[in-house]
Design a protein around this motif. Structure first.
Motif, PDB file in Angstrom:
ATOM      1  N   UNK A 100       1.356  -0.803  -0.182  1.00  0.00           N
ATOM      2  CA  UNK A 100      -0.265   0.098   0.056  1.00  0.00           C
ATOM      3  C   UNK A 100       0.619   1.292  -0.270  1.00  0.00           C
ATOM      4  N   UNK A 101       2.275   0.957   0.824  1.00  0.00           N
ATOM      5  CA  UNK A 101       3.054   2.435   0.780  1.00  0.00           C
ATOM      6  C   UNK A 101       3.360   2.489  -0.523  1.00  0.00           C
ATOM      7  N   UNK A 102       3.734   1.602  -1.359  1.00  0.00           N
ATOM      8  CA  UNK A 102       4.183   1.810  -2.984  1.00  0.00           C
ATOM      9  C   UNK A 102       3.081   2.428  -4.171  1.00  0.00           C
ATOM     10  N   UNK A 103       1.714   1.624  -3.449  1.00  0.00           N
ATOM     11  CA  UNK A 103       0.970   1.811  -4.511  1.00  0.00           C
ATOM     12  C   UNK A 103      -0.032   3.704  -4.706  1.00  0.00           C
ATOM     13  N   UNK A 104      -0.065   3.765  -5.954  1.00  0.00           N
ATOM     14  CA  UNK A 104      -0.136   4.717  -6.349  1.00  0.00           C
ATOM     15  C   UNK A 104      -2.048   4.981  -6.381  1.00  0.00           C
ATOM     16  N   UNK A 105      -2.696   4.207  -6.350  1.00  0.00           N
ATOM     17  CA  UNK A 105      -3.923   3.789  -6.506  1.00  0.00           C
ATOM     18  C   UNK A 105      -5.350   3.526  -5.144  1.00  0.00           C
ATOM     19  N   UNK A 106      -4.029   3.579  -4.594  1.00  0.00           N
ATOM     20  CA  UNK A 106      -4.456   3.228  -2.705  1.00  0.00           C
ATOM     21  C   UNK A 106      -5.546   1.631  -3.315  1.00  0.00           C
ATOM     22  N   UNK A 107      -5.308   1.086  -4.733  1.00  0.00           N
ATOM     23  CA  UNK A 107      -5.257  -0.058  -4.389  1.00  0.00           C
ATOM     24  C   UNK A 107      -4.403  -1.195  -3.853  1.00  0.00           C
ATOM     25  N   UNK A 108      -4.284  -2.187  -3.822  1.00  0.00           N
ATOM     26  CA  UNK A 108      -3.398  -3.465  -4.295  1.00  0.00           C
ATOM     27  C   UNK A 108      -1.762  -3.975  -5.180  1.00  0.00           C
ATOM     28  N   UNK A 109      -3.251  -3.750  -6.343  1.00  0.00           N
ATOM     29  CA  UNK A 109      -2.503  -4.367  -7.223  1.00  0.00           C
ATOM     30  C   UNK A 109      -2.829  -2.790  -8.645  1.00  0.00           C
ATOM     31  N   UNK A 110      -2.178  -2.415  -9.301  1.00  0.00           N
ATOM     32  CA  UNK A 110      -2.794  -2.020 -10.096  1.00  0.00           C
ATOM     33  C   UNK A 110      -3.334  -0.282  -9.977  1.00  0.00           C
ATOM     34  N   UNK A 111      -3.781   0.155 -10.429  1.00  0.00           N
ATOM     35  CA  UNK A 111      -4.562   1.900 -10.088  1.00  0.00           C
ATOM     36  C   UNK A 111      -6.154   1.035 -10.342  1.00  0.00           C
ATOM     37  N   UNK A 112      -6.968  -0.056 -10.052  1.00  0.00           N
ATOM     38  CA  UNK A 112      -8.385  -0.405 -10.274  1.00  0.00           C
ATOM     39  C   UNK A 112      -8.537  -1.754  -9.069  1.00  0.00           C
ATOM     40  N   UNK A 113      -9.442  -2.160  -8.750  1.00  0.00           N
ATOM     41  CA  UNK A 113     -10.326  -2.878  -7.516  1.00  0.00           C
ATOM     42  C   UNK A 113      -9.275  -4.738  -8.557  1.00  0.00           C
ATOM     43  N   UNK A 114      -8.751  -5.586  -7.597  1.00  0.00           N
ATOM     44  CA  UNK A 114      -8.830  -6.275  -7.911  1.00  0.00           C
ATOM     45  C   UNK A 114      -9.551  -7.611  -6.966  1.00  0.00           C
ATOM     46  N   UNK A 115      -9.582  -8.770  -7.254  1.00  0.00           N
ATOM     47  CA  UNK A 115     -10.514  -9.731  -5.808  1.00  0.00           C
ATOM     48  C   UNK A 115      -9.327  -9.902  -4.138  1.00  0.00           C
ATOM     49  N   UNK A 116      -8.257  -9.245  -5.086  1.00  0.00           N
ATOM     50  CA  UNK A 116      -7.225  -9.839  -3.896  1.00  0.00           C
ATOM     51  C   UNK A 116      -7.266  -7.986  -2.721  1.00  0.00           C
ATOM     52  N   UNK A 117      -7.615  -7.094  -2.964  1.00  0.00           N
ATOM     53  CA  UNK A 117      -8.538  -6.001  -2.174  1.00  0.00           C
ATOM     54  C   UNK A 117      -9.224  -6.840  -1.794  1.00  0.00           C
ATOM     55  N   UNK A 118     -10.136  -7.661  -1.976  1.00  0.00           N
ATOM     56  CA  UNK A 118     -11.649  -8.372  -1.265  1.00  0.00           C
ATOM     57  C   UNK A 118     -11.042  -8.677  -0.333  1.00  0.00           C
ATOM     58  N   UNK A 119     -10.195  -9.974  -1.130  1.00  0.00           N
ATOM     59  CA  UNK A 119      -9.819 -11.054  -0.011  1.00  0.00           C
ATOM     60  C   UNK A 119      -8.878 -10.169   1.501  1.00  0.00           C
ATOM     61  N   UNK A 120      -8.186  -9.228   0.775  1.00  0.00           N
ATOM     62  CA  UNK A 120      -6.999  -8.737   2.106  1.00  0.00           C
ATOM     63  C   UNK A 120      -8.382  -7.939   3.352  1.00  0.00           C
ATOM     64  N   UNK A 121      -8.815  -7.152   2.646  1.00  0.00           N
ATOM     65  CA  UNK A 121     -10.372  -5.947   3.949  1.00  0.00           C
ATOM     66  C   UNK A 121     -10.235  -7.150   4.389  1.00  0.00           C
ATOM     67  N   UNK A 122     -11.490  -8.434   3.932  1.00  0.00           N
ATOM     68  CA  UNK A 122     -12.056  -9.348   3.606  1.00  0.00           C
ATOM     69  C   UNK A 122     -11.660  -9.306   6.096  1.00  0.00           C
ATOM     70  N   UNK A 123     -10.006 -10.520   5.290  1.00  0.00           N
ATOM     71  CA  UNK A 123      -9.149 -10.860   6.297  1.00  0.00           C
ATOM     72  C   UNK A 123      -8.877 -10.233   7.781  1.00  0.00           C
ATOM     73  N   UNK A 124      -8.716  -8.456   7.745  1.00  0.00           N
ATOM     74  CA  UNK A 124      -9.178  -7.070   7.810  1.00  0.00           C
ATOM     75  C   UNK A 124     -10.531  -7.901   8.993  1.00  0.00           C
ATOM     76  N   UNK A 125     -11.770  -7.272   8.123  1.00  0.00           N
ATOM     77  CA  UNK A 125     -12.784  -7.347   9.281  1.00  0.00           C
ATOM     78  C   UNK A 125     -13.020  -8.865  10.052  1.00  0.00           C
ATOM     79  N   UNK A 126     -12.655  -9.973   9.935  1.00  0.00           N
ATOM     80  CA  UNK A 126     -12.378 -11.473  10.202  1.00  0.00           C
ATOM     81  C   UNK A 126     -11.303 -11.142  11.594  1.00  0.00           C
TER      82      UNK A 126
END
Lengths: 209, 209
Positions: free
Chosen positions: A143-169
């Motif tokens: 995230x520190x290296x990300x320009x978009x705020x997403x984990x990969x590239x400049x858009x939402x991927x399933x990786x963001x969703x998996x990570x965010x859900x892991x935080x909630x759990x």
């Protein structure tokens, strides 16, 4: 459009990222949930490909394994990364989550086995917390290296969703404190602010995991 | 053609399926290997994305995590499955292997930690052997249903390679006996008979794992 059915226990856990992808894409699906202990799982188990859930049924065709399901849906719905390299990174992040969970599992098993508080604390401090710290560090660095705020590239991927859900759990079991991890917290806020995700997260069943 | 470099310890383990894919596709790559304990890994660790190897460098662009690497190469070289559904199944099989390994790891850790023979035998009988039996049963069931002899569809996928290599690794530590599992043994023979794979397997370094 194919008919989708997602079978899982009545918890978020390994099925929730797939559910979020359906809501995000606005694609209807049968969110087939069953409680632990009512006999449904015992009847279903032998009919599943690997004796496990979640299973996704696409016009009856079965797909087992949560990461395979999520990747399949992400590819269908356009959230798998825009290039082969982005897709590889989304995959790698999800695999890193899986590696973390295989260590964190030892803590959950110690709890389930009814071990003493001392033993549970030992597994937490020796296995679960170091594994979590390493996982959080990897994600925070990305995230520190990300320009978009997403984990990969400049858009939402399933990786963001998996990570965010892991935080909630992890938060539910007191292994994630948003105030201590501002980058991770910001990712979660960003993903949960996406309208099609927000409207689902706001109303989804409030289960412990 | 891009320049590929694959960095890993001088063992098969998590890098070998990627090496096999390169040989199968006839694509040259730098098979960068380093021994445990000569200081190379200690210097490289902090430069890797996740503090782990294998890492694949594609014209310098880094991809971490073994399954992500294998899937990336399989997609490039045409061994990822012919349809989205076949790809999901190849993914699911590789995830099942990962789940097995996360349990089998407990046995390897017990050995590494220098635990007593009694404790190691306990981990083997309570965790490693049931996990292996379940994994073998899943793969055997898939092979019994397969018309082609491959795990997915009518051709070779990266899932076959991952499974076959897991058998070879388990055999080295006496957890796979080919004579007891004719279906699994036949899969391995079939894959190792593919000329571009055979010519590599015949000459590859003979490491314990």
């Amino acid at each position: 459009m194919p008919t989708y059915k997602l079978s899982y226990f009545d918890v978020r856990a390994y099925a929730e990222p797939a559910r979020i992808l359906f809501h995000l894409a606005g694609v209807p699906f049968d969110d087939h949930r069953f409680p632990h202990g009512d006999g449904t799982w015992e009847k279903l188990k032998d009919k599943t490909p690997f004796g496990q859930v979640p299973v996704l049924y696409v016009d009856g065709f079965e797909i087992p394994q949560s990461a395979a399901i999520i990747r399949y849906l992400a590819n269908k719905f356009g959230y798998a990364g825009k290039t082969p390299e982005e897709q590889a990174w989304a995959d790698a992040i999800v695999d890193q989550f899986k590696d973390f969970m295989s260590l964190f599992r030892e803590f959950k098993l110690a709890q389930k086995a009814g071990k003493s508080d001392v033993e549970i604390a030992k597994v937490a401090s020796e296995v679960a917390i170091p594994a979590r710290d390493s996982y959080f560090e990897i994600i925070t660095n990305l995230l520190e290296k990300s320009k978009s705020g997403f984990l990969v590239g400049d858009g939402l991927t399933f990786a963001d969703i998996v990570v965010v859900e892991s935080l909630t759990n992890l938060e539910k079991v007191h292994f994630f404190d948003a105030s201590e991890h501002p980058k991770l917290a910001a990712l979660r806020e960003k993903i949960y602010a996406i309208p099609a995700i927000k409207s689902w997260v706001d109303i989804r069943p409030d289960t412990i995991y």
